[in-house]
Design an enzyme around this catalytic site. Structure first.
Site, PDB file in Angstrom:
ATOM      1  N   THR A  28      -2.830  10.752  -7.941  1.00  0.00           N
ATOM      2  CA  THR A  28      -3.766   9.791  -7.349  1.00  0.00           C
ATOM      3  C   THR A  28      -3.424   8.343  -7.715  1.00  0.00           C
ATOM      4  O   THR A  28      -2.761   8.099  -8.737  1.00  0.00           O
ATOM      5  CB  THR A  28      -5.196  10.130  -7.848  1.00  0.00           C
ATOM      6  OG1 THR A  28      -6.065   9.048  -7.585  1.00  0.00           O
ATOM      7  CG2 THR A  28      -5.224  10.385  -9.354  1.00  0.00           C
ATOM      8  N   ASP A  29      -3.945   7.412  -6.917  1.00  0.00           N
ATOM      9  CA  ASP A  29      -3.798   5.986  -7.261  1.00  0.00           C
ATOM     10  C   ASP A  29      -4.666   5.600  -8.458  1.00  0.00           C
ATOM     11  O   ASP A  29      -4.455   4.555  -9.069  1.00  0.00           O
ATOM     12  CB  ASP A  29      -4.135   5.097  -6.047  1.00  0.00           C
ATOM     13  CG  ASP A  29      -5.531   5.315  -5.466  1.00  0.00           C
ATOM     14  OD1 ASP A  29      -6.282   6.180  -5.970  1.00  0.00           O
ATOM     15  OD2 ASP A  29      -5.875   4.617  -4.475  1.00  0.00           O
ATOM     16  N   GLU A  30      -5.636   6.466  -8.801  1.00  0.00           N
ATOM     17  CA  GLU A  30      -6.606   6.085  -9.837  1.00  0.00           C
ATOM     18  C   GLU A  30      -5.970   5.996 -11.225  1.00  0.00           C
ATOM     19  O   GLU A  30      -6.546   5.423 -12.138  1.00  0.00           O
ATOM     20  CB  GLU A  30      -7.793   7.050  -9.834  1.00  0.00           C
ATOM     21  CG  GLU A  30      -8.407   7.131  -8.453  1.00  0.00           C
ATOM     22  CD  GLU A  30      -9.793   7.741  -8.385  1.00  0.00           C
ATOM     23  OE1 GLU A  30     -10.481   7.773  -9.404  1.00  0.00           O
ATOM     24  OE2 GLU A  30     -10.164   8.178  -7.284  1.00  0.00           O
ATOM     25  N   TYR A  38     -11.561  11.667 -15.059  1.00  0.00           N
ATOM     26  CA  TYR A  38     -10.722  12.236 -13.992  1.00  0.00           C
ATOM     27  C   TYR A  38      -9.359  11.555 -13.976  1.00  0.00           C
ATOM     28  O   TYR A  38      -8.309  12.215 -14.032  1.00  0.00           O
ATOM     29  CB  TYR A  38     -11.407  12.074 -12.623  1.00  0.00           C
ATOM     30  CG  TYR A  38     -10.464  12.257 -11.448  1.00  0.00           C
ATOM     31  CD1 TYR A  38      -9.882  13.495 -11.183  1.00  0.00           C
ATOM     32  CD2 TYR A  38     -10.138  11.181 -10.611  1.00  0.00           C
ATOM     33  CE1 TYR A  38      -8.992  13.661 -10.114  1.00  0.00           C
ATOM     34  CE2 TYR A  38      -9.261  11.344  -9.546  1.00  0.00           C
ATOM     35  CZ  TYR A  38      -8.690  12.581  -9.302  1.00  0.00           C
ATOM     36  OH  TYR A  38      -7.808  12.734  -8.249  1.00  0.00           O
ATOM     37  N   LYS A  86      -5.584  13.091 -14.814  1.00  0.00           N
ATOM     38  CA  LYS A  86      -4.473  13.081 -13.859  1.00  0.00           C
ATOM     39  C   LYS A  86      -3.288  12.301 -14.454  1.00  0.00           C
ATOM     40  O   LYS A  86      -2.128  12.701 -14.296  1.00  0.00           O
ATOM     41  CB  LYS A  86      -4.896  12.445 -12.524  1.00  0.00           C
ATOM     42  CG  LYS A  86      -5.887  13.254 -11.711  1.00  0.00           C
ATOM     43  CD  LYS A  86      -5.379  14.603 -11.264  1.00  0.00           C
ATOM     44  CE  LYS A  86      -4.277  14.512 -10.226  1.00  0.00           C
ATOM     45  NZ  LYS A  86      -3.895  15.886  -9.733  1.00  0.00           N
TER      46      LYS A  86
HETATM   47  P1  NAD Z   1     -10.520  19.560  -4.137  1.00  0.00           P
HETATM   48  O1  NAD Z   1     -11.453  19.416  -5.298  1.00  0.00           O
HETATM   49  O2  NAD Z   1     -11.086  19.533  -2.752  1.00  0.00           O
HETATM   50  O3  NAD Z   1      -9.710  20.930  -4.266  1.00  0.00           O
HETATM   51  C1  NAD Z   1      -9.173  21.381  -5.479  1.00  0.00           C
HETATM   52  C2  NAD Z   1      -8.774  22.846  -5.286  1.00  0.00           C
HETATM   53  O4  NAD Z   1      -8.199  23.290  -6.530  1.00  0.00           O
HETATM   54  C3  NAD Z   1      -9.959  23.776  -4.987  1.00  0.00           C
HETATM   55  O5  NAD Z   1      -9.604  24.677  -3.967  1.00  0.00           O
HETATM   56  C4  NAD Z   1     -10.176  24.513  -6.293  1.00  0.00           C
HETATM   57  O6  NAD Z   1     -10.710  25.818  -6.120  1.00  0.00           O
HETATM   58  C5  NAD Z   1      -8.779  24.551  -6.864  1.00  0.00           C
HETATM   59  N1  NAD Z   1      -8.753  24.673  -8.332  1.00  0.00           N
HETATM   60  C6  NAD Z   1      -9.497  23.976  -9.232  1.00  0.00           C
HETATM   61  N2  NAD Z   1      -9.201  24.378 -10.489  1.00  0.00           N
HETATM   62  C7  NAD Z   1      -8.235  25.333 -10.372  1.00  0.00           C
HETATM   63  C8  NAD Z   1      -7.522  26.112 -11.314  1.00  0.00           C
HETATM   64  N3  NAD Z   1      -7.727  25.981 -12.637  1.00  0.00           N
HETATM   65  N4  NAD Z   1      -6.615  26.998 -10.865  1.00  0.00           N
HETATM   66  C9  NAD Z   1      -6.393  27.149  -9.533  1.00  0.00           C
HETATM   67  N5  NAD Z   1      -7.060  26.431  -8.591  1.00  0.00           N
HETATM   68  C10 NAD Z   1      -7.958  25.544  -9.020  1.00  0.00           C
HETATM   69  O7  NAD Z   1      -9.434  18.422  -4.350  1.00  0.00           O
HETATM   70  P2  NAD Z   1      -8.618  17.599  -3.255  1.00  0.00           P
HETATM   71  O8  NAD Z   1      -9.396  16.406  -2.866  1.00  0.00           O
HETATM   72  O9  NAD Z   1      -8.107  18.520  -2.229  1.00  0.00           O
HETATM   73  O10 NAD Z   1      -7.404  17.082  -4.149  1.00  0.00           O
HETATM   74  C11 NAD Z   1      -6.212  17.850  -4.293  1.00  0.00           C
HETATM   75  C12 NAD Z   1      -5.267  17.123  -5.220  1.00  0.00           C
HETATM   76  O11 NAD Z   1      -4.932  15.851  -4.683  1.00  0.00           O
HETATM   77  C13 NAD Z   1      -5.844  16.870  -6.613  1.00  0.00           C
HETATM   78  O12 NAD Z   1      -4.816  17.037  -7.557  1.00  0.00           O
HETATM   79  C14 NAD Z   1      -6.282  15.419  -6.563  1.00  0.00           C
HETATM   80  O13 NAD Z   1      -6.202  14.832  -7.847  1.00  0.00           O
HETATM   81  C15 NAD Z   1      -5.247  14.832  -5.629  1.00  0.00           C
HETATM   82  N6  NAD Z   1      -5.692  13.660  -4.850  1.00  0.00           N
HETATM   83  C16 NAD Z   1      -6.861  13.706  -4.147  1.00  0.00           C
HETATM   84  C17 NAD Z   1      -7.238  12.580  -3.402  1.00  0.00           C
HETATM   85  C18 NAD Z   1      -8.508  12.579  -2.559  1.00  0.00           C
HETATM   86  O14 NAD Z   1      -8.842  11.546  -1.984  1.00  0.00           O
HETATM   87  N7  NAD Z   1      -9.201  13.683  -2.414  1.00  0.00           N
HETATM   88  C19 NAD Z   1      -6.445  11.435  -3.401  1.00  0.00           C
HETATM   89  C20 NAD Z   1      -5.260  11.445  -4.140  1.00  0.00           C
HETATM   90  C21 NAD Z   1      -4.894  12.562  -4.856  1.00  0.00           C
HETATM   91  P1  TYD Z   2     -15.383   9.044  -3.970  1.00  0.00           P
HETATM   92  O1  TYD Z   2     -15.377   9.619  -2.598  1.00  0.00           O
HETATM   93  O2  TYD Z   2     -16.136   9.763  -5.043  1.00  0.00           O
HETATM   94  O3  TYD Z   2     -13.862   8.801  -4.386  1.00  0.00           O
HETATM   95  P2  TYD Z   2     -13.247   7.999  -5.674  1.00  0.00           P
HETATM   96  O4  TYD Z   2     -14.296   7.744  -6.664  1.00  0.00           O
HETATM   97  O5  TYD Z   2     -12.235   9.003  -6.149  1.00  0.00           O
HETATM   98  O6  TYD Z   2     -12.642   6.753  -5.096  1.00  0.00           O
HETATM   99  O7  TYD Z   2     -15.990   7.585  -3.903  1.00  0.00           O
HETATM  100  C1  TYD Z   2     -15.387   6.584  -3.095  1.00  0.00           C
HETATM  101  C2  TYD Z   2     -16.143   5.300  -3.348  1.00  0.00           C
HETATM  102  O8  TYD Z   2     -17.487   5.462  -2.878  1.00  0.00           O
HETATM  103  C3  TYD Z   2     -16.262   4.946  -4.822  1.00  0.00           C
HETATM  104  O9  TYD Z   2     -16.143   3.538  -4.968  1.00  0.00           O
HETATM  105  C4  TYD Z   2     -17.652   5.399  -5.204  1.00  0.00           C
HETATM  106  C5  TYD Z   2     -18.450   5.219  -3.914  1.00  0.00           C
HETATM  107  N1  TYD Z   2     -19.570   6.174  -3.720  1.00  0.00           N
HETATM  108  C6  TYD Z   2     -20.847   5.692  -3.410  1.00  0.00           C
HETATM  109  O10 TYD Z   2     -21.067   4.477  -3.313  1.00  0.00           O
HETATM  110  N2  TYD Z   2     -21.865   6.595  -3.233  1.00  0.00           N
HETATM  111  C7  TYD Z   2     -21.671   7.932  -3.347  1.00  0.00           C
HETATM  112  O11 TYD Z   2     -22.651   8.721  -3.184  1.00  0.00           O
HETATM  113  C8  TYD Z   2     -20.349   8.420  -3.627  1.00  0.00           C
HETATM  114  C9  TYD Z   2     -20.072   9.896  -3.760  1.00  0.00           C
HETATM  115  C10 TYD Z   2     -19.318   7.499  -3.800  1.00  0.00           C
END
Ligand code: NAD
Ligand code: TYD
Length: 362
Positions: free
Chosen positions: A138-140, A164, A168
């Site tokens: 992630t960018d975070e 989180y 990561k």
């Molecule tokens: P998500 O929470 O929707 O899905 C995570 C999946 O991992 C779920 O299916 C869960 O059951 C599985 N999981 C959790 N713990 C596990 C374990 N111990 N063993 C096996 N499976 C397990 O997450 P997402 O949004 O799809 O993100 C996927 C990846 O991409 C993550 O690594 C996250 O850090 C990264 N990422 C997400 C975003 C975003 O905007 N969602 C952005 C950048 C990077």
């Molecule tokens: P989120 O979708 O949780 O992603 P991340 O924290 O990983 O960027 O949140 C995106 C942005 O939206 C973040 O600045 C927090 C804000 N946010 C709200 O303002 N209200 C909400 O209920 C949620 C879930 C997020």
């Protein structure tokens, strides 16, 4: 699937990005997928219902921390790559309970790396150099930017601020070290905020669409001026596919949508879409549901990604514009309220109480 067929092992492939990736991969490639997922609250096999009759998809319910299981899958399926999406992924949950984040994101990645290293070191030379361990991050990990700072590049020092992001960052460091110390051919991708189908409705965009459709308040944290860079999930999947095929081992690649928006801009935009495509009686503007609530502790102010390396090395550019991608996404949630109702369990309601119940209006 027939013995001897080359496969990839995807972890977390029942989650938001993982399931989009598996669907996208099998639509574009011939190589089958073994999908290892623990099915936490965020994992949902419904996302993969379209693959029910596709013999190229093998689902295995299990934990990436289960080293015996991971070793068995590697031994039996002999994958040419591991793609690691499995994670705890929600910042607010990491604030309420960081332990699961340490366990899955750090220890789980460590377990996968250890088993991948053992498997990889016994491969024949040609297979060894073709093997990849792709780690989705992630960018975070880079921390928070000021309003006028340049976007994060791959050389920006890590400065994670939430449990989180810290978990990561730790996993990224482990992945890096397995390349430098053992020569494991790893590629790490760091991506900005994704949106699109199958995102669990605890994250900003699906939460707001679902709440607005049900005429519930839209809880914006603090002043709503925090900035995120938004990328349509299909573009992320394509970038990961490219990085897997042509990314250089040991390198990291930033992935971003070049679409920086404040949270208020995002919420107002999706409200305007709802006004147009799903007008409701007694609501002239869905934005009237916006409620400012107490801020998230340690809330990062701004993220922005410079994806120039991915563009120049691998020719990747996002295909989707934010406004068209958002419209498609809003429509998808409206059309899939049964999916939403399916994932919104009793546990979801407890989470909403825990996260929003004690958050006062700001
Ligand atoms: P998500 O929470 O929707 O899905 C995570 C999946 O991992 C779920 O299916 C869960 O059951 C599985 N999981 C959790 N713990 C596990 C374990 N111990 N063993 C096996 N499976 C397990 O997450 P997402 O949004 O799809 O993100 C996927 C990846 O991409 C993550 O690594 C996250 O850090 C990264 N990422 C997400 C975003 C975003 O905007 N969602 C952005 C950048 C990077
Ligand atoms: P989120 O979708 O949780 O992603 P991340 O924290 O990983 O960027 O949140 C995106 C942005 O939206 C973040 O600045 C927090 C804000 N946010 C709200 O303002 N209200 C909400 O209920 C949620 C879930 C997020």
């Amino acid at each position: 699937m027939p013995r001897g067929t080359r496969v990839i092992l995807v972890t977390g492939g029942a989650g938001f990005i993982g399931s989009n990736f598996v669907l996208d991969w099998l639509a574009a490639e011939r190589t089958p997928v073994v999908n290892l997922d623990k099915l936490t609250y965020a994992g949902n096999l419904e996302n993969l219902a379209g693959l029910k009759n596709d013999a190229r998809h093998t689902f295995v319910k299990g934990d990436i921390n289960d080293r015996a299981l991971v070793a068995k899958l590697l031994r039996e399926h002999r994958p040419q790559a591991v793609v690691n999406f499995a994670a705890e992924s929600h910042v607010d949950r990491s604030i309420h309970g960081p332990a699961d984040f340490v366990q899955t994101n750090i220890m789980g990645t460590f377990s996968l790396l250890e088993e991948a290293r053992a498997y990889w070191s016994n491969l024949k030379e040609a297979e060894k150099s073709d093997f990849r361990f792709l780690h989705a991050s992630t960018d975070e990990v880079y921390g928070s930017l000021g309003a006028n700072d340049p976007a994060f590049t791959e050389t920006t020092p890590y400065a994670p601020n939430s449990p989180y992001a810290a978990s990561k960052a730790a996993s990224d460091h482990l992945v890096r070290s397995y390349h430098h110390t053992y020569g494991l051919p790893v590629v790490t991708t760091n991506c900005s905020n994704n949106y699109g189908p199958y995102q669990f409705p605890e994250k900003l965009i699906p939460l707001m669409v679902v709440n607005a459709a049900k005429r519930k308040p839209l809880p914006v944290y603090g002043d709503g001026k925090n900035v995120r860079d938004w990328l349509y999930v299909g573009d992320h999947c394509e970038a990961v596919r490219l990085a897997l095929k042509r990314g250089r081992p040991g390198e990291t690649y930033n992935i971003g949508g070049n679409a920086e928006k404040t949270n208020l801009e995002v919420v107002n935009a999706l409200c305007a879409i709802l006004d147009e495509i799903r007008p409701q009686p007694h609501i002239t503007h869905h934005s009237s549901l916006i409620t400012h609530v107490q801020d998230r502790p340690g809330h990062d102010r701004r993220y922005a990604m410079d994806a120039g390396k991915l563009r120049s090395e691998l020719g990747w550019m996002p295909r989707e514009q934010f406004d068209t991608g958002l419209k498609k996404t809003v429509q998808w949630y409206l059309d899939h309220m049964a999916w939403v109702d399916g994932v919104v369990s009793g546990a979801y309601r407890s989470w909403i109480d825990l996260n929003y119940g004690r958050r006062e209006r700001a």
